[in-house]
Design an enzyme around this catalytic site. Structure first.
Site, PDB file in Angstrom:
ATOM      1  N   GLU A  97       0.821  -1.212   0.000  1.00 35.16           N
ATOM      2  CA  GLU A  97       0.000   0.000   0.000  1.00 35.16           C
ATOM      3  C   GLU A  97       0.860   1.270   0.000  1.00 35.16           C
ATOM      4  O   GLU A  97       0.558   2.217  -0.706  1.00 35.16           O
ATOM      5  CB  GLU A  97      -0.926  -0.021   1.233  1.00 35.16           C
ATOM      6  CG  GLU A  97      -1.763   1.234   1.432  1.00 35.16           C
ATOM      7  CD  GLU A  97      -2.901   1.354   0.424  1.00 35.16           C
ATOM      8  OE1 GLU A  97      -3.151   0.379  -0.297  1.00 35.16           O
ATOM      9  OE2 GLU A  97      -3.511   2.436   0.365  1.00 35.16           O
ATOM     10  N   ASP A  98       1.914   1.288   0.791  1.00 29.72           N
ATOM     11  CA  ASP A  98       2.625   2.548   1.034  1.00 29.72           C
ATOM     12  C   ASP A  98       3.989   2.673   0.358  1.00 29.72           C
ATOM     13  O   ASP A  98       4.626   3.714   0.442  1.00 29.72           O
ATOM     14  CB  ASP A  98       2.825   2.750   2.546  1.00 29.72           C
ATOM     15  CG  ASP A  98       1.493   2.937   3.268  1.00 29.72           C
ATOM     16  OD1 ASP A  98       0.504   3.261   2.587  1.00 29.72           O
ATOM     17  OD2 ASP A  98       1.456   2.758   4.492  1.00 29.72           O
TER      18      ASP A  98
END
Ligand code: MN
Length: 730
Positions: free
Chosen positions: A76-77
């Site tokens: 996700e990051d």
């Protein structure tokens, strides 16, 4: 920040065969992937997945789950892909991280139905591998622990979501400690005042209890030793939020809660559980209805324990949970404990899902299969604080009310009599209006005076149905009393006119002849105009004959109004001077069923009469009202009334006047200005052409009294464009 070797050591402590290399590689990979990213706290971002992994080591989860926790935010990051993870750490871990990424993308803040649907998705995602949920819960727990770094406007939303979805989920899979910690943090964020108050009360209680806790613990321990039961005693203090919920649910005060302090007796076998129970019940009297055997009948989430409450030393109620070590681990770690105790080996060795996880998956599948996601949310969701306000009586009883409730609602929530008799209140010791909006944690003291009737206007000021219904009931009762009072006056006068002595006893004995059950029924019927007062006299004195036609006999009928135009000369309201027999009139919100004539009302200062209308009460007319002619044939309906107002009375009274003005621009504005200057209210203005030169303005105005009205009329007459001013009396 936890060092690499520390993490490995933590896992190896409960899982000696853990894949050390896997943990090391995950650590290094995630640290590099997050690089220089920072958290809201200013810490390196990598500290977050590490803390999540640390929480999971406390739950004794397997090495793959720990690795997934360390990697959980990389897709996700950071620039990492699922393929990346799969090639380095295998498909299993890639699936776990991918599942976590999907959950993170779900927007759980949308409307209720959407939220429920998202929750269902989340559960289905989790059902593919239950370990996703464990990591997700640990992730949420760490985020909640560091929530104070997040901007305030986002905190409430995150806390709400946690309280609605994640805390109940943790509870459902048996992770009670995690559920309680999540709830306490949410409680503090969503209801800081109430939270602080509870913390303070708990602190005060602990100080009062003094050495009692140690004393009970020592006592328990020596009894186990004396009976050769190996085991340990854990003092257990309930969490702030669970105490709060209990107070709210059971409507009990803090002091009434018996089980704020509890103990956990952890023994080695199931037999010892029951032996310990027997010893405890022998030593102290137990509280009936509090014994629960979750060992023979486990809870749905596999929780097992024996619960009981006894009256211990110094009459302190003590709640006890008796269980084995294994049961204790399940109660604390829930699903995670199954892995350690039931399977005894990691999922890596078993090559996939363990028995325990399979058990969880079945549970979640059952939940997710429900046709109605709303319904599931309903059951999972805890009540939100946002639409409620929690207050206390001076004795510490918790009263939960809807938001924007006021002390009137509070009073009725405590007791109907307190509501009905409420005359004022003190909030947190300060005198306050009864319509103040209550705030969380307010201590409310209601001041009462016996024999009050709640103003009917309260009905529109309260927000609770209970208060509204009680006010309506009390108002209805008050109206009934008004009719009884009115009926009594009318009956008493009828006896005076008949030159008979009125006595309640005689009237009671005549009830059968009137076909009424009680004295009040008779008086109400007369007050409502449903029974003629002369018939009441006749029922008591059967020989009594009304001599003349009704008109003359009553002394109030036609005789008053012989010829039109002579009214003023001939009129004499009996008792108007002495006021003894007449009924005092204050205004519309009076303590009598009174209203004013629809066409041209009376104002204080006017001479007035009342006309009794069956079922409705008294209608007040100025004596010069032509409408009164209609009642000439019904003298029994005429009542002596008098004004009972003074100059401080804030009420205004409605009258109609007709102003004849010269037809020129600006005359309307001028008339309105004059009336405004004299402090009267204009309710309505109608115009009609009279001639080409004149117009008539029909004005409905509100005035204090006759003097006020006369002053307004002379002001108007003084204006050059005004030809005439007349009061309208219908
Ligand atoms: Mn995270």
């Amino acid at each position: 920040m936890m060092r690499q070797f520390e993490l490995v050591e933590r896992v190896k402590r409960y899982h000696p065969d853990a894949d050390e290399d896997l943990l090391n590689r995950a650590y290094v990979y995630a640290m590099k992937a997050h690089g220089s990213q920072k958290r809201a706290s200013g810490d390196p971002y990598f500290s977050h997945p590490l803390e999540v992994a640390a929480i999971l080591t406390d739950l004794h989860v397997d090495d793959q789950t720990i690795a997934a926790a360390i990697l959980h935010d990389t897709i996700e990051d950071t620039g990492t892909t699922r393929e990346d993870i799969a090639s380095r750490f295998g498909e299993n871990i890639a699936d776990l991280v991918d599942g976590l990424t999907k959950i993170k993308k779900l927007d759980l803040v949308s409307k209720k139905a959407a939220q429920a649907e998202n929750l269902r998705k989340l559960l289905l995602a989790v059902a593919a591998d239950a370990r996703v949920l464990l990591v997700k819960l640990a992730d949420r727990l760490h985020n909640m622990r560091t929530l104070h770094f997040v901007p305030p406007d986002k905190r409430a939303r995150i806390a709400e979501e946690t309280l609605e979805i994640y805390a109940p989920l943790a509870g459902r899979i048996g992770m009670q400690d995690m559920r309680e910690e999540l709830e306490d943090i949410c409680f503090r964020v969503l209801s800081p005042d109430a939270h602080l108050m509870m913390v303070k009360r708990l602190q005060a209680l602990k100080e009062r209890a003094g050495g009692l806790i140690q004393l009970i613990e020592k006592d328990l321990k020596s009894k186990l030793v004396a009976n050769a039961i190996p085991g340990e005693i854990k003092g257990r203090e309930k969490r702030v939020y669970s105490i709060w919920r209990k107070m709210e649910r059971k409507s009990v005060s803090f002091e009434q809660l018996s089980d704020i302090f509890g103990f956990r007796v952890v023994v080695t076998s199931v037999e010892d559980c029951y032996r310990a129970l027997g010893i405890i019940h022998q030593a102290w009297p137990f509280v009936p209805g509090r014994f629960k055997d979750y060992i023979s009948t486990p809870k749905q989430n596999d929780y097992r324990s024996v619960h009981t409450t006894v009256v211990g030393p110094k009459h302190q109620r003590v709640e006890l949970q008796i269980r084995t070590r294994e049961m204790d681990a399940v109660a604390e770690f829930g699903i995670a404990a199954h892995a350690t105790y039931k399977d005894g080996k990691s999922s890596a060795e078993g090559g996939g899902e363990s028995n325990a996880y399979r058990w969880l998956r079945r549970t979640i599948e059952l939940l997710a299969e429900g046709d109605n996601p709303e319904e599931f949310l309903e059951h999972t969701k805890l009540e939100l604080f946002q639409d409620q306000v929690f207050c206390f009586t001076p004795k510490g009883l918790l009263i939960a009310l809807p938001r924007s409730a006021n002390p009137i609602d509070f009073a009725y929530a405590v007791h109907t009599d307190i509501g009905n008799n409420a005359v004022g209140c003190r909030i947190n010791g300060r005198n306050s209006p009864l319509i103040s909006e209550l705030q969380n944690g307010d201590e409310v003291e209601i001041l009462t005076t016996e024999g009050q009737v709640p103003p009917s206007a309260w009905e529109n000021m309260v927000v609770t149905g209970k208060a509204r219904a009680a006010i309506r009931r009390a108002t209805r009762e008050a109206v009934r009393k008004q009719f009884v009072g009115l009926g009594r006056r009318i009956v008493e006068r009828a006896f005076v006119r008949a030159e008979k002595k009125f006595s309640e006893e005689k009237l009671v004995s005549a009830l059968p002849r009137l076909a009424r059950a009680t004295l009040d029924d008779v008086l109400t019927a007369v007050g409502r105009g449903e029974m003629y007062s002369g018939d009441v006299v006749k029922a008591v004195f059967p020989d009594f004959r009304e001599e003349v036609s009704k008109a003359g006999a009553q002394g109030t009928g036609k005789g008053w109004f012989g010829v039109q135009g002579e009214k003023k000369l001939k009129f004499k309201v009996p008792g108007q001077e002495g006021a003894a027999g007449s009924i005092p009139i204050r205004g519309l919100s009076d303590d009598l069923p009174v209203r004013f004539a629809p066409n041209g009302g009376a104002v204080p200062g006017d001479r007035i009469v009342g006309i009794l209308t069956p079922g409705e009460g008294i209608t007040i007319y100025p004596i010069q009202a032509p409408a009164l002619m209609a009642y000439d044939e019904e003298p029994w309906r005429w009542l002596d009334v008098r004004w009972d107002t003074d100059e401080h009375d804030p009420r205004r009274f409605w009258v109609q006047i007709v102003v004849s003005v010269i037809n020129e621009p600006g005359s309307l504005a001028e008339i309105a200005r004059v009336i405004a200057d004299t402090d009267a209210n204009i309710d309505n203005i109608a115009m009609r052409a009279k001639t080409a030169d004149f117009r008539e303005m029909i004005l409905d105005i509100e005035v204090w009294d006759l003097k006020h009205l006369n002053a307004i009329m002379s002001e108007l007459r003084a204006k050059p464009m005004v030809a005439s001013v007349e009061r309208v009396i219908g």
